[in-house]
Design an enzyme around this catalytic site. Structure first.
Site, PDB file in Angstrom:
ATOM      1  N   ASN A  91      -2.730   2.555 -10.294  1.00  0.00           N
ATOM      2  CA  ASN A  91      -3.216   1.772  -9.150  1.00  0.00           C
ATOM      3  C   ASN A  91      -3.099   0.289  -9.479  1.00  0.00           C
ATOM      4  OD1 ASN A  91      -4.376   1.727  -6.464  1.00  0.00           O
ATOM      5  ND2 ASN A  91      -6.294   1.050  -7.414  1.00  0.00           N
TER       6      ASN A  91
ATOM      7  N   ARG B  85      10.460  -1.091  -4.511  1.00  0.00           N
ATOM      8  CA  ARG B  85       9.266  -1.141  -5.369  1.00  0.00           C
ATOM      9  C   ARG B  85       9.170   0.189  -6.123  1.00  0.00           C
ATOM     10  NH1 ARG B  85       3.840  -3.292  -2.963  1.00  0.00           N
ATOM     11  NH2 ARG B  85       3.496  -3.757  -5.176  1.00  0.00           N
TER      12      ARG B  85
ATOM     13  N   GLY C 135       0.863  -1.181   0.000  1.00  0.00           N
ATOM     14  CA  GLY C 135       0.000   0.000   0.000  1.00  0.00           C
ATOM     15  C   GLY C 135       0.902   1.235   0.000  1.00  0.00           C
TER      16      GLY C 135
ATOM     17  N   ASP D   3      -1.536   4.619  -6.377  1.00  0.00           N
ATOM     18  CA  ASP D   3      -0.117   4.532  -6.029  1.00  0.00           C
ATOM     19  C   ASP D   3       0.630   5.755  -6.534  1.00  0.00           C
ATOM     20  OD1 ASP D   3       0.500   1.623  -4.904  1.00  0.00           O
ATOM     21  OD2 ASP D   3      -1.192   1.611  -6.285  1.00  0.00           O
TER      22      ASP D   3
HETATM   23  O1  MRU Z   1       0.782  -4.036  -4.499  1.00  0.00           O
HETATM   24  P1  MRU Z   1       0.115  -3.278  -3.409  1.00  0.00           P
HETATM   25  O2  MRU Z   1      -0.745  -4.122  -2.521  1.00  0.00           O
HETATM   26  O3  MRU Z   1       1.066  -2.412  -2.638  1.00  0.00           O
HETATM   27  O4  MRU Z   1      -0.887  -2.260  -4.182  1.00  0.00           O
HETATM   28  C1  MRU Z   1      -1.647  -1.403  -3.415  1.00  0.00           C
HETATM   29  C2  MRU Z   1      -2.582  -0.574  -4.225  1.00  0.00           C
HETATM   30  O5  MRU Z   1      -2.609  -0.580  -5.443  1.00  0.00           O
HETATM   31  C3  MRU Z   1      -3.444   0.393  -3.440  1.00  0.00           C
HETATM   32  O6  MRU Z   1      -4.668   0.585  -4.085  1.00  0.00           O
HETATM   33  C4  MRU Z   1      -2.718   1.727  -3.353  1.00  0.00           C
HETATM   34  O7  MRU Z   1      -1.417   1.532  -2.902  1.00  0.00           O
HETATM   35  C5  MRU Z   1      -3.427   2.712  -2.487  1.00  0.00           C
HETATM   36  S1  MRU Z   1      -3.231   2.382  -0.865  1.00  0.00           S
HETATM   37  C6  MRU Z   1      -3.987   3.582   0.000  1.00  0.00           C
END
Ligand code: MRU
Length: 345
Positions: free
Chosen positions: A248, A92, A50, A238
């Site tokens: 996202n 990441r 996230g 993101d």
């Molecule tokens: O791969 P992840 O689980 O880190 O991806 C998370 C997302 O795409 C969320 O929608 C985004 O980070 C928003 S979190 C408030």
């Protein structure tokens, strides 16, 4: 314990305690991260994930890296710090919060007069980021909740809740604030292959809050919309670009396309720390994760042994598919270029 009070990260003077999100929903376990390497591994393996949470954990990770600095020469210490900052940022590539938070903490190191004061200066800056994200989540709830009406059914993708931030969430903050105002809201959560953040994390949080939630497979979203049961779409982000493009979790773009076709409002919720007013949409790096995440399910291979997979972790939704972006400074509506510029200024 309710979902909205979940604390995915806790700072202790000599390290971090984080919920290992790979074990949810079956186990809620805090693991200790006592070094910058452990922080990097936790981000890469998605024990923490996230965008806003990765940013905060990365910020504390840089503060922890001071433990590794043995020199008493400040210039040399900052050179080593720069190395750890780049190491953290590379874990990441897609979410903007990680680079934003780590660079902010690195910049704070310029305040140090000697090496011994570095740890305190950096951890103070990381704590300030933590606190600002907590406040931002509540403000997103406040600005976004008027968009939801009594009895609305909201479809959401991935997890943009307390577990993706430092608490309360972004898209789930809007749902929580509306419910706190007495509105009856129900949620449809896509499971979100391949790592199932929707069924494992979003459903977990909402079930704990006793907010009605149903899980669907990702490919059912358009059919569910065609049945007229979805009133609004709410997702996180993101990286929100100056053009209004929204990066996202993979699978967001087809949901936005279907929402446009069925005339359903598509809202994005994100703190201003996730708004990137510099990068051009064509320059966003989409993380390609290990193909095993697609080829194996619950430890079993689900594709022939001589077949590979593509595994992009994010996609980009163009501004013409976005009804509005709910931030901690208000809601940005079309034209997004102007409204984002004024909100993030
Ligand atoms: O791969 P992840 O689980 O880190 O991806 C998370 C997302 O795409 C969320 O929608 C985004 O980070 C928003 S979190 C408030």
């Amino acid at each position: 314990m309710t979902g909205k009070n979940l604390e995915p990260v806790r700072w202790r003077s000599d390290g971090l305690e984080v919920i290992d999100q790979t074990l949810l929903p079956n186990k809620l376990v805090y693991v200790r991260l006592g070094s910058v390497e452990q922080v990097c591994a936790a981000i890469k393996t998605m024990k923490v994930r996230g965008a806003p949470l990765i940013g905060v954990v990365g910020a504390f990770g840089l503060a922890l890296s001071v433990k590794k600095i043995k020199t008493r020469d400040l210039a040399n210490a900052r050179t080593q710090l720069r190395k750890w900052a780049d190491f953290l940022i590379r874990t990441r590539p897609t979410g903007v919060n990680l680079r934003w938070a780590v660079e902010r903490v690195f910049k704070a190191s310029a305040k140090a007069r000697d090496v011994s004061s570095l740890k305190e200066i950096l951890s103070k800056e990381a704590e300030a980021i933590f606190n600002s994200e907590l406040v931002a989540a509540r403000k997103i709830g406040k600005y976004g909740s008027p968009l939801l009406e009594e009895g609305d059914t909201v479809l959401t993708h991935c997890n943009a809740g307390a577990l993706a931030t430092v608490g309360y969430g972004t898209s789930l903050a809007v749902v929580r604030a509306a419910v706190e105002q007495g509105k009856r809201i129900s949620v449809i959560a896509t499971e979100t292959r391949p790592l199932l953040q929707g069924s494992r994390l979003t459903a977990f949080e909402l079930a704990h809050d006793r907010i009605p939630v149903k899980v669907i497979v990702d490919s059912a979203a358009a059919q569910i919309m065609s049945r007229g049961v979805v009133d609004k779409i709410l997702v996180g982000a993101d990286r929100v670009l100056k053009t209004g493009h929204v990066t996202n979790k993979i699978g967001t773009l087809p949901i936005a396309l279907s929402a446009k076709f069925y005339g359903i409002p598509f809202y994005v919720a994100a703190p201003v720390s996730t708004v990137d007013m510099v990068t051009d949409p064509s320059m966003v790096v989409i993380e390609e994760r290990n193909q095993r995440e697609v080829l194996y399910f619950a430890g079993r291979r689900v594709a022939p042994s001589n077949v590979g997979a593509l595994n992009p972790a994010f996609d980009v939704t163009p501004p013409e598919l976005v009804t509005g972006i709910v931030t901690d400074r208000g809601v940005a509506g079309p034209p997004l270029v102007e409204s984002l510029r004024s909100l993030s200024g």
